[in-house]
Structures are given as C-alpha cells and as structure tokens.
Design a protein around this motif. Structure first.
Motif, PDB file in Angstrom:
ATOM      1  N   PRO A 157       0.827  -1.201   0.000  1.00 29.76           N
ATOM      2  CA  PRO A 157       0.000   0.000   0.000  1.00 29.76           C
ATOM      3  C   PRO A 157       0.867   1.259   0.000  1.00 29.76           C
ATOM      4  O   PRO A 157       2.051   1.195   0.293  1.00 29.76           O
ATOM      5  CB  PRO A 157      -0.786  -0.112   1.306  1.00 29.76           C
ATOM      6  CG  PRO A 157       0.142  -0.830   2.234  1.00 29.76           C
ATOM      7  CD  PRO A 157       0.900  -1.808   1.343  1.00 29.76           C
ATOM      8  N   PRO A 158       0.262   2.407  -0.311  1.00 27.70           N
ATOM      9  CA  PRO A 158       1.012   3.669  -0.313  1.00 27.70           C
ATOM     10  C   PRO A 158       1.537   3.997   1.095  1.00 27.70           C
ATOM     11  O   PRO A 158       0.861   3.735   2.083  1.00 27.70           O
ATOM     12  CB  PRO A 158      -0.021   4.709  -0.736  1.00 27.70           C
ATOM     13  CG  PRO A 158      -1.147   3.955  -1.318  1.00 27.70           C
ATOM     14  CD  PRO A 158      -1.122   2.595  -0.711  1.00 27.70           C
ATOM     15  N   THR A 159       2.737   4.562   1.152  1.00 27.18           N
ATOM     16  CA  THR A 159       3.348   4.939   2.430  1.00 27.18           C
ATOM     17  C   THR A 159       3.825   6.384   2.367  1.00 27.18           C
ATOM     18  O   THR A 159       3.820   7.012   1.301  1.00 27.18           O
ATOM     19  CB  THR A 159       4.560   4.044   2.744  1.00 27.18           C
ATOM     20  OG1 THR A 159       5.583   4.323   1.779  1.00 27.18           O
ATOM     21  CG2 THR A 159       4.207   2.572   2.741  1.00 27.18           C
ATOM     22  N   HIS A 194       6.542   6.774  -0.156  1.00 25.85           N
ATOM     23  CA  HIS A 194       6.072   6.936  -1.533  1.00 25.85           C
ATOM     24  C   HIS A 194       5.674   8.385  -1.789  1.00 25.85           C
ATOM     25  O   HIS A 194       5.930   8.929  -2.861  1.00 25.85           O
ATOM     26  CB  HIS A 194       4.875   6.020  -1.807  1.00 25.85           C
ATOM     27  CG  HIS A 194       5.217   4.571  -1.738  1.00 25.85           C
ATOM     28  ND1 HIS A 194       4.532   3.707  -0.927  1.00 25.85           N
ATOM     29  CD2 HIS A 194       6.169   3.846  -2.361  1.00 25.85           C
ATOM     30  CE1 HIS A 194       5.061   2.492  -1.062  1.00 25.85           C
ATOM     31  NE2 HIS A 194       6.050   2.553  -1.925  1.00 25.85           N
ATOM     32  N   GLU A 195       5.056   9.006  -0.790  1.00 27.57           N
ATOM     33  CA  GLU A 195       4.675  10.409  -0.923  1.00 27.57           C
ATOM     34  C   GLU A 195       5.908  11.276  -1.172  1.00 27.57           C
ATOM     35  O   GLU A 195       5.897  12.161  -2.011  1.00 27.57           O
ATOM     36  CB  GLU A 195       3.958  10.874   0.343  1.00 27.57           C
ATOM     37  CG  GLU A 195       3.560  12.336   0.303  1.00 27.57           C
ATOM     38  CD  GLU A 195       2.944  12.810   1.606  1.00 27.57           C
ATOM     39  OE1 GLU A 195       2.443  13.938   1.608  1.00 27.57           O
ATOM     40  OE2 GLU A 195       2.964  12.073   2.603  1.00 27.57           O
ATOM     41  N   THR A 196       6.999  10.970  -0.469  1.00 37.52           N
ATOM     42  CA  THR A 196       8.249  11.714  -0.641  1.00 37.52           C
ATOM     43  C   THR A 196       8.776  11.572  -2.071  1.00 37.52           C
ATOM     44  O   THR A 196       9.182  12.556  -2.697  1.00 37.52           O
ATOM     45  CB  THR A 196       9.310  11.222   0.364  1.00 37.52           C
ATOM     46  OG1 THR A 196       8.800  11.406   1.683  1.00 37.52           O
ATOM     47  CG2 THR A 196      10.618  11.967   0.204  1.00 37.52           C
ATOM     48  N   VAL A 197       8.743  10.362  -2.596  1.00 35.08           N
ATOM     49  CA  VAL A 197       9.204  10.118  -3.968  1.00 35.08           C
ATOM     50  C   VAL A 197       8.354  10.893  -4.967  1.00 35.08           C
ATOM     51  O   VAL A 197       8.872  11.563  -5.867  1.00 35.08           O
ATOM     52  CB  VAL A 197       9.199   8.606  -4.297  1.00 35.08           C
ATOM     53  CG1 VAL A 197       9.446   8.374  -5.776  1.00 35.08           C
ATOM     54  CG2 VAL A 197      10.217   7.871  -3.456  1.00 35.08           C
ATOM     55  N   VAL A 198       7.031  10.817  -4.818  1.00 27.83           N
ATOM     56  CA  VAL A 198       6.124  11.527  -5.732  1.00 27.83           C
ATOM     57  C   VAL A 198       6.384  13.028  -5.674  1.00 27.83           C
ATOM     58  O   VAL A 198       6.473  13.690  -6.712  1.00 27.83           O
ATOM     59  CB  VAL A 198       4.645  11.196  -5.399  1.00 27.83           C
ATOM     60  CG1 VAL A 198       3.696  12.119  -6.143  1.00 27.83           C
ATOM     61  CG2 VAL A 198       4.346   9.741  -5.726  1.00 27.83           C
ATOM     62  N   ASN A 199       6.537  13.560  -4.469  1.00 25.22           N
ATOM     63  CA  ASN A 199       6.790  14.995  -4.336  1.00 25.22           C
ATOM     64  C   ASN A 199       8.120  15.406  -4.955  1.00 25.22           C
ATOM     65  O   ASN A 199       8.231  16.489  -5.540  1.00 25.22           O
ATOM     66  CB  ASN A 199       6.726  15.416  -2.870  1.00 25.22           C
ATOM     67  CG  ASN A 199       5.315  15.379  -2.328  1.00 25.22           C
ATOM     68  OD1 ASN A 199       4.341  15.459  -3.069  1.00 25.22           O
ATOM     69  ND2 ASN A 199       5.196  15.242  -1.017  1.00 25.22           N
ATOM     70  N   GLN A 200       9.135  14.564  -4.848  1.00 27.41           N
ATOM     71  CA  GLN A 200      10.436  14.862  -5.461  1.00 27.41           C
ATOM     72  C   GLN A 200      10.338  14.884  -6.984  1.00 27.41           C
ATOM     73  O   GLN A 200      10.912  15.751  -7.643  1.00 27.41           O
ATOM     74  CB  GLN A 200      11.488  13.845  -5.023  1.00 27.41           C
ATOM     75  CG  GLN A 200      11.995  14.076  -3.631  1.00 27.41           C
ATOM     76  CD  GLN A 200      12.789  15.365  -3.534  1.00 27.41           C
ATOM     77  OE1 GLN A 200      13.633  15.673  -4.367  1.00 27.41           O
ATOM     78  NE2 GLN A 200      12.491  16.147  -2.505  1.00 27.41           N
ATOM     79  N   SER A 214      -7.740   9.376  -2.822  1.00 28.41           N
ATOM     80  CA  SER A 214      -8.062   9.445  -1.402  1.00 28.41           C
ATOM     81  C   SER A 214      -6.801   9.389  -0.538  1.00 28.41           C
ATOM     82  O   SER A 214      -6.885   9.329   0.676  1.00 28.41           O
ATOM     83  CB  SER A 214      -9.010   8.309  -1.009  1.00 28.41           C
ATOM     84  OG  SER A 214      -8.379   7.072  -1.212  1.00 28.41           O
ATOM     85  N   THR A 215      -5.634   9.426  -1.152  1.00 30.04           N
ATOM     86  CA  THR A 215      -4.379   9.394  -0.408  1.00 30.04           C
ATOM     87  C   THR A 215      -3.591  10.661  -0.676  1.00 30.04           C
ATOM     88  O   THR A 215      -3.939  11.478  -1.515  1.00 30.04           O
ATOM     89  CB  THR A 215      -3.512   8.185  -0.827  1.00 30.04           C
ATOM     90  OG1 THR A 215      -3.047   8.393  -2.160  1.00 30.04           O
ATOM     91  CG2 THR A 215      -4.270   6.884  -0.728  1.00 30.04           C
ATOM     92  N   ARG A 216      -2.479  10.774   0.023  1.00 28.81           N
ATOM     93  CA  ARG A 216      -1.597  11.920  -0.198  1.00 28.81           C
ATOM     94  C   ARG A 216      -0.791  11.753  -1.481  1.00 28.81           C
ATOM     95  O   ARG A 216      -0.026  12.627  -1.845  1.00 28.81           O
ATOM     96  CB  ARG A 216      -0.665  12.081   0.995  1.00 28.81           C
ATOM     97  CG  ARG A 216      -1.426  12.514   2.243  1.00 28.81           C
ATOM     98  CD  ARG A 216      -0.520  12.647   3.399  1.00 28.81           C
ATOM     99  NE  ARG A 216      -0.166  11.313   3.878  1.00 28.81           N
ATOM    100  CZ  ARG A 216       0.562  11.081   4.937  1.00 28.81           C
ATOM    101  NH1 ARG A 216       1.038  12.076   5.635  1.00 28.81           N
ATOM    102  NH2 ARG A 216       0.833   9.854   5.312  1.00 28.81           N
TER     103      ARG A 216
END
Length: 72
Positions: A14-16, A19-25, A63-65
C-alpha cells in the motif's frame, strides 16, 4: 514543448509516507525544469505482499496523499 520528462515507478502497495516523498520529489524536479512527470504503478498483486489490485491503486490514489493527475 517539454524538454524534460521525469518518470518513476513503484508498487506503492500500500502507499506509504516514503512513496509520498518520492512523488513529491518527481513533481518538484519537473517543476524546476518546466517539464512533465509520470508516476507508474506496477501491476504487482498477490494476497501476501501486494494486497491492492492495480485498479484499486489507481482508483484509491485520490483518497491518499499520493494524489497526482500523472499517476498511471
């Protein structure tokens, strides 16, 4: 016309927060270079390590970040 396009991929199952950090980068680098970006979700799916189906990952992204219009 874009000169740069940034791409990353992952299970995100599942998303963690990581993963949010990677997407934002990826988004940040794309913004800096005035380029596009794409986040590719793998199709990995099994009951033990990958509980979400590919369809669920794409459907639930809003529904996630990890919400990104460039998530495929």
């Amino acid at each position: 016309m874009e000169k740069h396009h940034h791409i990353t991929h992952g299970r995100m199952n599942p998303p963690t927060v990581g993963h949010e950090t990677v997407v934002n980068q990826v988004k940040s680098h794309a913004d800096k270079t005035k380029g596009g970006h794409t986040i590719i979700l793998t199709h990995s799916h099994d009951s033990k390590k990958n509980p979400l189906s590919p369809e669920q990952k794409v459907k639930d992204r809003k529904s996630t970040r990890l919400n990104s219009s460039h998530l495929v």
